[in-house]
Design a protein around this motif. Structure first.
Motif, mmCIF file in Angstrom:
data_model
loop_
_atom_site.group_PDB
_atom_site.id
_atom_site.type_symbol
_atom_site.label_atom_id
_atom_site.label_comp_id
_atom_site.label_asym_id
_atom_site.label_seq_id
_atom_site.Cartn_x
_atom_site.Cartn_y
_atom_site.Cartn_z
ATOM 1 N N LYS A 331 -2.608 -5.046 -7.009
ATOM 2 C CA LYS A 331 -1.402 -4.306 -6.639
ATOM 3 C C LYS A 331 -1.478 -2.835 -7.087
ATOM 4 O O LYS A 331 -0.601 -2.348 -7.813
ATOM 5 C CB LYS A 331 -0.144 -4.963 -7.212
ATOM 6 N N PRO A 332 -2.517 -2.149 -6.679
ATOM 7 C CA PRO A 332 -2.610 -0.720 -7.011
ATOM 8 C C PRO A 332 -1.624 0.082 -6.186
ATOM 9 O O PRO A 332 -1.102 -0.399 -5.174
ATOM 10 C CB PRO A 332 -4.047 -0.378 -6.621
ATOM 11 N N ILE A 333 -1.369 1.312 -6.617
ATOM 12 C CA ILE A 333 -0.511 2.207 -5.826
ATOM 13 C C ILE A 333 -1.414 2.869 -4.804
ATOM 14 O O ILE A 333 -2.151 3.812 -5.103
ATOM 15 C CB ILE A 333 0.162 3.268 -6.722
ATOM 16 N N VAL A 334 -1.394 2.334 -3.590
ATOM 17 C CA VAL A 334 -2.308 2.838 -2.568
ATOM 18 C C VAL A 334 -1.570 3.750 -1.590
ATOM 19 O O VAL A 334 -0.339 3.748 -1.494
ATOM 20 C CB VAL A 334 -2.978 1.690 -1.789
ATOM 21 N N ASP A 335 -2.350 4.519 -0.888
ATOM 22 C CA ASP A 335 -1.829 5.424 0.131
ATOM 23 C C ASP A 335 -1.044 4.624 1.178
ATOM 24 O O ASP A 335 -1.414 3.497 1.514
ATOM 25 C CB ASP A 335 -3.014 6.151 0.789
ATOM 26 N N PRO A 336 0.058 5.173 1.727
ATOM 27 C CA PRO A 336 0.841 4.454 2.746
ATOM 28 C C PRO A 336 0.005 4.006 3.942
ATOM 29 O O PRO A 336 0.274 2.959 4.535
ATOM 30 C CB PRO A 336 1.900 5.485 3.167
ATOM 31 N N VAL A 337 -1.021 4.795 4.309
ATOM 32 C CA VAL A 337 -1.875 4.420 5.440
ATOM 33 C C VAL A 337 -2.635 3.142 5.118
ATOM 34 O O VAL A 337 -2.758 2.229 5.939
ATOM 35 C CB VAL A 337 -2.866 5.561 5.766
ATOM 36 N N VAL A 338 -3.154 3.037 3.887
ATOM 37 C CA VAL A 338 -3.867 1.836 3.454
ATOM 38 C C VAL A 338 -2.893 0.676 3.334
ATOM 39 O O VAL A 338 -3.182 -0.456 3.741
ATOM 40 C CB VAL A 338 -4.586 2.078 2.109
ATOM 41 N N SER A 339 -1.719 0.941 2.783
ATOM 42 C CA SER A 339 -0.706 -0.096 2.610
ATOM 43 C C SER A 339 -0.295 -0.692 3.952
ATOM 44 O O SER A 339 -0.154 -1.909 4.085
ATOM 45 C CB SER A 339 0.514 0.491 1.897
ATOM 46 N N ALA A 340 -0.112 0.157 4.954
ATOM 47 C CA ALA A 340 0.291 -0.311 6.285
ATOM 48 C C ALA A 340 -0.764 -1.228 6.898
ATOM 49 O O ALA A 340 -0.446 -2.155 7.652
ATOM 50 C CB ALA A 340 0.542 0.881 7.207
ATOM 51 N N CYS A 341 -2.012 -0.987 6.538
ATOM 52 C CA CYS A 341 -3.122 -1.789 7.057
ATOM 53 C C CYS A 341 -3.011 -3.249 6.624
ATOM 54 O O CYS A 341 -3.501 -4.157 7.301
ATOM 55 C CB CYS A 341 -4.446 -1.185 6.592
#
Length: 591
Positions: A331-341
């Protein structure tokens, strides 16, 4: 008068002004220091030394004396591979061995000097990262440097290294090369083993490299691809006209550089034009599954967009398959683009087999078009690099234009090189050459053969101010004629008539344009129009054999046998051995 012991307003002003100037000087010095050091390109400095040079008379290692860097997705023994995310670094051990590609380059004589910034988990092609400040573009500091291998491109553009390695799935090498004004090579998919490189999307992933010097680019290619030397030259240079229609700068600024260079080196007969979107639509039947025809009915645009849609679904699916477990557990804080994936998408899962089929058909289609000696020319990017912090790069329009161009090679697995062509509005611009899958040596040889001439033509075009003016009507007419010829070959008679008509409108004194349109009219069965066009061609050029033959055919179909036989006989006067005319004369003797 001021009260005793109280500073005057003027004194306060001078104090504030002094502090402001001091602050500006401090910040400027700090920024200059950062920029001077590495433009933010590196995440870690290290040194991998090559083996000793062989004793004479053996030749020195091919990459002797060259320094290089690698994107932080390549394993190097004893170092953690960061993958653009601090949490990834924290949760992974030091690499137990060095990436095979890096080892091959070091064995080839080059010295590795460090790891460079990549976008988070190598996912984005437009730079930016929640965790690290993006590197500074050395040639256009106000513009983005692209991604995913942004640091590798910056290190080369800033001349910190001679070349660098990066990863390219959907544009990770090609985009930053275009943004930073350097050469970027994406080899054929599968040509280099990805052992020791963190996967992003394996069926799209390739190891690519950057350089400023075309000879260095070629030398690296011969080492990393294990190629022999056997120079070849292009016999077909195909301009993808529909792709250049997407370009947001004057297209002549790019196309004329390529056309003039090709003519100078290989002759006009090598050049041709095509609409690659139309071609892919006809040769990749599985694209219909992703077809999203626009209101303006431009099939060529929608087919490239469909190719792009398939690429993005495949990219997302494979990335998710490889990294979803780590993201969910850590559960890292990832970029929204990565999160949406990571979001569940039933449509995505259902479409993967179609995407894979498209990929296979696309490779076969481009290999059939290019064969062993063909080069397809497209813009690398349709737009200039967006400004740092601008939302432009994430707009649907920008992404559609960019990914439609990038998908051609990502989905076909062919090889592509990004070539810098100077600047426009103080921003780097480029063009891309594409060769068939497996044509890497041929493409590297083409770069070596053409690079100097391309740069010469950049100067010529810049001086002639073509960047601000339309190309001549004659040149436009020739382009329209070539489009007509391509349509004619595909038996698209009406489309051919339209292109030839455009050529005639631009340059009405050219007999060939009328004669060619007559041939298209014959294909449509429009014999009166064909006869009229042939007469116009003959008035302009009384020795145009094809015009006499085509007018004779039109007149024969109209029942004007006496006039028809006169045309065929005149054609024989001009070309006594012409078989078509001989057969027609013998046939028409009955009338």
């Amino acid at each position: 008068m001021t009260k005793k012991g109280m500073p005057s307003a003027a004194t306060n002003l001078w104090v504030l002004l002094g502090l402001g100037i001091a602050g500006i000087i401090f910040i400027t010095r700090k920024l200059k220091k950062t920029v001077r050091e590495d433009f933010g390109a590196f995440v870690e400095r290290l040194q991998l030394l090559p083996p000793p040079q062989p004793a004479p008379p053996k030749a020195p290692h091919l990459l002797a004396g060259l320094a290089f860097a690698v994107a932080d997705a390549f394993d190097i023994e004893g170092y953690v591979t960061g993958f653009g995310d601090p949490e990834w670094s924290r949760t992974h051990e030091n690499a137990s061995q060095t990436s095979l590609a890096v080892s091959v380059v070091v064995e080839g004589g080059a010295t590795c000097v460090g790891k460079t910034v990549i976008t988070e988990m190598g996912y984005s092609i437009f730079g930016g990262d929640k965790h690290y400040e993006a590197p500074t573009n050395p040639v256009a500091p106000a513009r983005i440097c692209g991604g995913s291998s942004s640091g590798s491109a910056v290190a080369v553009a800033a001349e910190l290294v001679d070349f660098s390695l990066g990863i390219d799935s959907i544009g990770g090498v090609r985009v930053p090369a275009a943004c930073c004004g350097v050469l970027g090579f994406r080899p054929s998919h599968g040509a280099i083993t990805n052992t020791g490189v963190i996967p992003v999307s394996p069926s799209l992933d390739t190891i690519g490299w950057f350089a400023k010097d075309p000879s260095v680019l070629r030398r690296v290619g011969h080492v990393i691809l294990q190629l022999g030397y056997a120079e070849s030259r292009p016999r077909h240079v195909i301009i993808a006209d529909d792709c250049f229609q997407l370009l947001k700068i004057p297209k002549a600024r790019v196309t004329q550089v390529v056309i003039k260079s090709t003519e100078k080196l290989f002759g006009k007969q090598v050049l041709s034009h095509t609409n690659i979107g139309d071609y892919m639509a006809s040769k990749v039947p599985s694209l219909k599954h992703f077809h999203n025809k626009k209101k303006n009915g431009e099939l060529r645009v929608s087919s490239l967009k469909s190719l792009s849609n398939a690429m993005q679904l495949l990219h997302r699916h494979e990335f998710k398959s490889h990294h979803e477990e780590w993201i969910n557990s850590t559960k890292p804080i990832v970029d929204p683009v990565v999160s949406a994936c990571m979001k569940t998408d039933e449509l995505l899962e259902a479409s993967i087999s179609s995407c894979q089929k498209i990929r296979n058909e696309a490779r076969f289609a481009l290999n059939s078009l290019l064969k062993d000696d063909g080069i397809l020319v497209i813009p690398t990017l349709a737009d200039l690099p967006p400004k740092v912090g601008a939302k432009e790069a994430f707009s649907e329009e920008y992404q559609t234009r960019a990914l439609s161009l990038l998908a051609i090679v990502s989905m076909s697995g062919c090889c592509q090189v990004t070539l810098p062509l100077g600047s426009h509005d103080k921003c780097p611009i480029s063009v891309s050459f594409i060769a068939r899958h497996g044509g890497d040596r041929f493409l590297l040889d083409t770069v070596k053969a053409m690079f100097a001439t391309l740069q010469e033509q950049v100067d010529v075009v810049s001086k002639s101010d073509l960047s601000n003016n339309a190309i001549s009507q004659e040149e436009s007419a020739e382009i329209a004629k070539e489009k007509g010829n391509n349509a004619f070959k595909e038996r698209q008679w009406q489309k051919a008539v339209s292109f030839y008509s455009e050529a005639i409108k631009l340059s009405g004194k050219n007999a060939t344009y009328y004669s060619n349109r007559a041939a298209a009219y014959l294909g449509l069965g429009s014999f009166l129009q064909a006869e009229a066009d042939c007469s116009a061609a003959i008035n302009l050029d009384t020795k145009n054999v094809k015009a006499y033959l085509r007018r004779g055919t039109a007149r024969e179909m109209l029942g004007y046998y006496k006039e028809a036989i006169e045309d065929f006989r005149y054609a024989l006067v001009l070309e006594p051995t012409n078989k078509t005319a001989t057969l027609a004369v013998n046939r028409l003797k009955l009338f």
